[in-house]
Design a protein around this motif. Sequence first.
Motif, mmCIF file in Angstrom:
data_model
loop_
_atom_site.group_PDB
_atom_site.id
_atom_site.type_symbol
_atom_site.label_atom_id
_atom_site.label_comp_id
_atom_site.label_asym_id
_atom_site.label_seq_id
_atom_site.Cartn_x
_atom_site.Cartn_y
_atom_site.Cartn_z
ATOM 1 N N ILE A 190 9.938 -15.354 -18.705
ATOM 2 C CA ILE A 190 11.272 -15.729 -18.211
ATOM 3 C C ILE A 190 11.525 -15.129 -16.823
ATOM 4 O O ILE A 190 12.040 -15.804 -15.927
ATOM 5 C CB ILE A 190 12.375 -15.249 -19.185
ATOM 6 N N GLY A 191 11.144 -13.873 -16.638
ATOM 7 C CA GLY A 191 11.371 -13.222 -15.347
ATOM 8 C C GLY A 191 10.604 -13.916 -14.231
ATOM 9 O O GLY A 191 11.144 -14.190 -13.161
ATOM 10 N N ILE A 197 13.102 -8.037 -19.192
ATOM 11 C CA ILE A 197 12.752 -9.400 -18.775
ATOM 12 C C ILE A 197 12.523 -9.472 -17.268
ATOM 13 O O ILE A 197 11.622 -10.166 -16.808
ATOM 14 C CB ILE A 197 13.834 -10.397 -19.250
ATOM 15 N N PHE A 198 13.328 -8.736 -16.514
ATOM 16 C CA PHE A 198 13.189 -8.820 -15.060
ATOM 17 C C PHE A 198 12.360 -7.678 -14.482
ATOM 18 O O PHE A 198 12.263 -7.541 -13.263
ATOM 19 C CB PHE A 198 14.568 -8.905 -14.392
ATOM 20 N N ASP A 221 21.084 -18.386 -12.591
ATOM 21 C CA ASP A 221 19.641 -18.377 -12.329
ATOM 22 C C ASP A 221 18.872 -18.465 -13.640
ATOM 23 O O ASP A 221 17.734 -18.930 -13.663
ATOM 24 C CB ASP A 221 19.254 -17.092 -11.587
ATOM 25 N N VAL A 233 16.103 -21.843 -18.290
ATOM 26 C CA VAL A 233 14.709 -21.416 -18.179
ATOM 27 C C VAL A 233 14.177 -21.138 -19.586
ATOM 28 O O VAL A 233 14.540 -20.139 -20.199
ATOM 29 C CB VAL A 233 14.613 -20.153 -17.295
ATOM 30 N N THR A 235 12.226 -17.313 -13.512
ATOM 31 C CA THR A 235 13.526 -17.173 -12.849
ATOM 32 C C THR A 235 13.343 -16.767 -11.391
ATOM 33 O O THR A 235 13.983 -17.327 -10.491
ATOM 34 C CB THR A 235 14.394 -16.132 -13.587
#
Lengths: 232, 232
Positions: B126-127, A165-166, A141, B143, B130
Amino acid sequence: MADDIKILAFDVFGTVVDWHRSIMDEVRSMHLDVDADQFALAWRAGYMPAMQKVMSGELGWTLIDDLHRMILDDLLVRFGVTQLSEEQKRHLNKAWHRLGAWPDTVAGLRRLKQRYTICTLSNGNIGLLTNMAKQAGLPWDCVLSAEVFQKYKPDPATYLGVAKIFDVEPGQVMLVAAHQDDLAHARACGLKTAYIERPLEYGASQVKDVSPHPDNTFHARDLEQLAGLLRC
Amino acid sequence: MADDIKILAFDVFGTVVDWHRSIMDEVRSMHLDVDADQFALAWRAGYMPAMQKVMSGELGWTLIDDLHRMILDDLLVRFGVTQLSEEQKRHLNKAWHRLGAWPDTVAGLRRLKQRYTICTLSNGNIGLLTNMAKQAGLPWDCVLSAEVFQKYKPDPATYLGVAKIFDVEPGQVMLVAAHQDDLAHARACGLKTAYIERPLEYGASQVKDVSPHPDNTFHARDLEQLAGLLRC
């Protein structure tokens, strides 16, 4: 346990791809007059000390591609290989972009991707990881790399960087790796960990101890088995 | 011309996904008592000035997620929306992670991916990129984001950064975008450029001029037509 996890971050060299066999194959295909097993092992063995130089500040921030080349130049001298042109050396150095997946990797990642966000967390540079993914069919991903964080594993900035980041908690990220030390560092940052057995990572001449460590969240033979454990 | 190109880097908001319709749909699904068209336009319009604050140094490095939230908080006041909980605001702010693709996007990207490395080059974090890719089925090889370069487009470090990451010349990278200014900045860095017509980017109330600009390498109605022009 598995229900909390949102992100699977994968170590790449050895965990996802078989660098030892791939490098041996490349060395053989170039008809270098060296022991391909020893050459592959020596190339990989040069990696930690080279990275240490970056981590200690002796070298500025340097991509793995460039570290691989520094090590290669040394190795060619040590192994008495003198006939390679600059173009051939560049080609050989990019062997690390062409590493082949373990037999279970692509199917395992495809299953895991259905339920989780799957990304790399490798010291390999983004270009290397992207080229490798394209060639080997790895369905990431997202390609995350030390290059994004400008720190190499095991710096906590890399493990915690994935969570950041997430926008999730460290405990919602699981590092998947074939190396207990990598997993221990991730655990110290609060990540979940999954150990993948890769007994032949260093080839048949140096079979690796793959005993379970009780602190890992999961222990799996390969990525297909991990997908099963995670009910994917 | 197309034979030199190795990397296609895509602008995302407006080029690949239809932010205007998606944001309108989200606003409507939350039953906010606002003009959804105007709300979407205002949210997007706040983006440039917010980014300028980062680029001028008035704000430190700030992710788009956080810029979107700052703008949203202002907008809710301006539009007189007072009933949202913190959780609802967070959910609404993440609407930008859930933007839907234009009808041609997924099929076009799949064709282009067979011949080129396809990556994002967006100011989105980025998150966000994605999550969006996972939701909309965008098959990126990689990405890339302003977050990797810690500079926003149109800083040359972003356009040149793509070439550097993939170890190619700037002229081997093509920026694909629905915005002539983005393309002009990329061209100034030596990149190839492809313009994608998105006349309805700002909705039916503000149809966009999509005239060709002679300096672009390619001009296409959509990503399927671009794939055709590139013989994918």
